[in-house]
Design a protein around this motif. Structure first.
Motif, short mmCIF file in Angstrom:
data_model
loop_
_atom_site.label_atom_id
_atom_site.label_comp_id
_atom_site.label_asym_id
_atom_site.label_seq_id
_atom_site.Cartn_x
_atom_site.Cartn_y
_atom_site.Cartn_z
N LEU A 245 10.94 -2.67 8.35
CA LEU A 245 10.47 -2.81 6.97
C LEU A 245 10.37 -1.43 6.33
O LEU A 245 9.65 -0.57 6.84
CB LEU A 245 9.10 -3.48 6.99
CG LEU A 245 8.42 -3.73 5.66
CD1 LEU A 245 9.05 -4.93 4.97
CD2 LEU A 245 6.92 -3.99 5.88
N PRO A 246 11.09 -1.19 5.21
CA PRO A 246 11.16 0.18 4.70
C PRO A 246 10.00 0.60 3.80
O PRO A 246 10.04 1.70 3.26
CB PRO A 246 12.48 0.17 3.91
CG PRO A 246 12.64 -1.24 3.46
CD PRO A 246 12.03 -2.10 4.54
N ALA A 247 8.99 -0.25 3.64
CA ALA A 247 7.86 0.10 2.77
C ALA A 247 6.63 0.38 3.60
O ALA A 247 6.18 -0.49 4.35
CB ALA A 247 7.57 -1.04 1.79
N PRO A 248 6.04 1.56 3.51
CA PRO A 248 4.83 1.84 4.30
C PRO A 248 3.68 0.94 3.87
O PRO A 248 3.51 0.62 2.69
CB PRO A 248 4.54 3.31 3.99
CG PRO A 248 5.19 3.56 2.66
CD PRO A 248 6.41 2.69 2.63
N GLN A 249 2.90 0.53 4.87
CA GLN A 249 1.74 -0.33 4.63
C GLN A 249 0.47 0.44 4.97
O GLN A 249 0.51 1.47 5.65
CB GLN A 249 1.85 -1.60 5.47
CG GLN A 249 3.11 -2.40 5.23
CD GLN A 249 3.17 -3.08 3.89
OE1 GLN A 249 2.28 -3.85 3.53
NE2 GLN A 249 4.22 -2.80 3.11
N THR A 250 -0.65 -0.10 4.54
CA THR A 250 -1.92 0.61 4.74
C THR A 250 -2.50 0.33 6.12
O THR A 250 -2.03 -0.54 6.86
CB THR A 250 -2.94 0.16 3.68
OG1 THR A 250 -3.31 -1.21 3.96
CG2 THR A 250 -2.37 0.25 2.29
#
Length: 683
Positions: free
Chosen positions: A480-485
């Protein structure tokens, strides 16, 4: 062109507004991104030298920037959302009695979706995806309640210690009990509104997950491969369960899977018929340590005064639940009473390592260390069955396995791969022709945030392999290319292929990372083409939520949301996917689908199928644009014709394509298009 939207919080969901009103509100609120689908122009493009391509290459396609998944606001049913190249068709919360309890995996039959839950299962009628209707909620606790279906039989996994044979909710308190269910429940769902619990098969380690195999050569039985990861239950509870090592007792319940044979005419006689030892000779796989983000969190906790100690060779922040008894122990050792003092805390810090080692054991015993190194996996998490090619992909702790399942009761391992970037091999997906297989890594077990900005791309990701002559060859990773918290449990999890002809497209759940759809046709260069995401469940602390699993089923993309219920999406045309490709996918119809049973997609003859191949030829610039324009013109004229004239035009077009193939950079796709056109001509 992009098709990105960032959905507002509750009260402005796209499903609650008429389409035109929503479109207007969307533009007013979010401005750009609502571009017209490129594919809507394709069939009317002029032919000849004036033809101007409306299908862009992947290099030309745009992505939303900055990524709208970053910074979404938290909430249970009102979390902020981001969506790109998809449309959310509906969201349905869990019914009372299941709300607040973990939703697990999905299975499908006809127009129904069966959703597992730690409290049982739910059956949804999804014939109208915009408004799923609850058919039945069946209360029968036994985590994790993964579900599969074949004809009139529903299979449900049970592994938790509190699961009861009678489906009661009071649990099982005794360490040994004849009331406990750990294994497979079997229901007769001839009437889906009234499931009948007809049998169960108990296993020594329960059933964390299972796979249902319908062998094309056996119409009398189905086979259930059981993966159980819990401890071996005592023999007093289930005779024959032995927890010794196999070299100490060959009947050991460790280092094996179970195969259950279910006679279709008499499912009450279902029983274990074999316990294949598919892990023989595998040694402990290489693994990685803590990530930079983990180390940073530990150091921050240490600076804030938390107790940190090495447990099983890794530094860990010890929770107050662990520290409290140790502090009480220090108080008792000095002969004191009452609350621990600052001096007691200091004394504990000085002796913490010794106390932890006494409690958990050390790693310096050479004999134990050697034994640990020698042990390979003793169980699988998922085994994905692909009976049309006689292969299965086993995701088994530290290994990815390739299994020959031509003899369904006796699967045989034919290849095994390990990777120090992988922590826990979780599930597998083949591409449609079986020339590739993708494994997922559930690093952190699904309960931890593993998509943080500092987490390595290769950890908690997918690994893509090509398959040739029974051997797997690594090609690349996809994550998944979107960083998560840190408030979002996020790691690779369950998904399925989407039947886009000529391409390998997969939709996948990433827990609170949301849903990602990606193209892995080129195994060395997978790319994301669509997504949906919500903000974290809580803005204060990490709580389990997100998409447990998501599958394409007869045109709908259905997601089991751990805390929030059931989501249904559909694809929208974009730079990455044309309307023709979506339409061709939607001609594929399945009678049923199970999470760990992979069907072979077959596309019926349609103009959408032929045009989807042409779109792909145009996207890949496999022919010059004038030739593309001519072919579009020929297809359009044939589609507008009828009867024998249409058939003649299509045969001529097919012949024309076949003669062109040799001069194209993508001869294989041109021949597929020619075949699709010939099928159309045959009627």
């Amino acid at each position: 062109m992009n098709h990105f939207s960032r959905l507002a919080k509750r009260g402005s969901s796209i499903t609650q507004l008429p389409l035109k009103l929503w479109a207007g509100a969307f533009v007013l609120l979010f401005g750009v991104w609502a571009c017209a689908p490129s594919s809507s122009m394709q069939d009317t493009s002029p032919a000849g030298s004036s033809y101007s391509s409306s299908v862009v290459t992947f290099d030309q396609a745009e992505r939303p920037s900055p990524d709208p998944r970053v910074g979404l606001e938290a909430g249970l049913f009102d979390a902020e959302e981001a969506i790109w190249n998809m449309r959310k068709v509906s969201h349905t919360p869990p019914p009372e009695g299941f709300l607040g309890v973990t939703n697990s995996d999905l299975a499908f039959k006809d127009n129904y979706a069966i959703q597992g839950n730690y409290n049982g299962f739910m059956v949804w009628d999804i014939s109208n995806p915009a408004s799923p209707e609850l058919v039945v909620d069946y209360l029968c606790p036994a985590s994790q309640s993964d579900v599969s279906i074949y004809e009139n039989l529903l299979f449900v996994s049970g592994e938790g210690y509190g699961g009861r044979l009678d489906c009661g909710t009071e649990g099982v308190d005794q360490a040994v009990s004849q009331e406990r269910l750990r294994g497979i429940r079997i229901f007769d769902v001839t009437d889906l509104q009234n499931p009948q619990y007809i049998a169960n098969v108990q296993t020594c380690r329960g059933s964390h997950t299972h796979s249902v195999l319908k062998d094309p050569d056996d119409n009398d039985n189905v086979y259930v491969y059981v993966s159980g990861s819990a401890s071996v239950r005592p023999e007093e509870e289930l005779p024959g369960c032995v927890d010794l090592m196999p070299d100490e007792d060959p009947s050991s319940a460790l280092f094996r899977i179970e195969v259950i044979q279910v006679p279709l005419d008499n499912p009450e006689q279902a029983a274990i018929v074999s316990s294949p030892r598919i892990f023989e000779d595998l040694v402990d796989a290489p693994s990685h340590g803590l990530s930079p983000a983990d180390l940073a969190e530990i150091e921050e906790a240490r600076q804030q005064g938390a107790f940190v100690a090495d447990v099983f060779g890794r530094p860990r922040v010890l929770s107050p639940r662990w520290i409290r008894p140790l502090l009480e122990q220090v108080v008792a050792e000095r002969g004191g009473t009452g609350e621990p003092t600052a001096a007691d805390s200091a004394a504990l810090r000085e002796t913490l390592a010794e106390r932890i080692e006494a409690q958990f054991g050390g790693n310096d015993d050479e004999e134990d260390e050697e034994e640990t190194i020698q042990r390979g996996p003793d169980q699988c998490h998922d085994i994905t069955l692909y009976p049309e090619i006689d292969l299965a992909g086993g995701a088994c702790e530290g290994y990815g396995l390739l299994l020959d399942i031509s003899d369904p009761a006796n699967p045989v391992r034919i290849d095994a791969v390990a990777d120090s970037n992988f922590s826990y091999w979780h599930s597998a997906t083949f591409n449609n022709d079986g020339t590739k297989v993708l494994f997922t890594d559930e690093w952190g077990g699904g309960s931890q945030p593993k998509c943080r900005e500092l987490d390595p791309y290769e950890w908690g990701a997918n690994a893509i392999f090509t398959v040739e002559n029974g051997q797997m060859n690594f090609e690349s990773y996809y994550k998944l290319p979107a960083p998560q918290t840190t408030l979002e449990n996020c790691v690779a999890h369950n998904g399925s292929l989407i039947p886009i002809p000529g391409r390998d497209i997969m939709v996948q759940a990433w827990y609170q990372g949301g849903i990602s759809i990606f193209d892995w046709t080129d195994p060395e260069n997978p790319i994301e083409i669509a997504f949906h995401d919500r903000g974290p469940l809580s803005a204060e602390q990490m709580e389990s939520a997100g998409s447990w699993s998501v599958y394409w089923y007869n045109g709908s993309i259905v997601s089991s949301e751990i805390a929030r219920g059931l989501d249904i999406f559909e694809l929208t045309p974009s730079d990455y996917l044309t309307q023709n490709e979506i339409d061709a996918a939607n001609t594929v119809r399945l009678d049923y689908l199970n999470a760990q049973g992979q069907p072979k997609y077959v596309w019926p003859a349609s103009f959408a199928l032929a045009k989807s191949y042409l779109d792909q030829l145009e996207r890949g610039r496999a022919l010059d644009m004038q030739r593309i324009g001519d072919l579009r013109q020929q297809i359009a004229e044939a589609e507008n014709a009828s009867g024998s004239r249409r058939a003649r035009m299509l045969r001529e077009l097919a012949g024309d394509l076949e003669s062109t193939a040799g001069s194209s950079s993508d001869a294989t796709r041109i021949r597929k298009m020619a075949e699709a056109v010939r099928q159309l001509a045959a009627g």
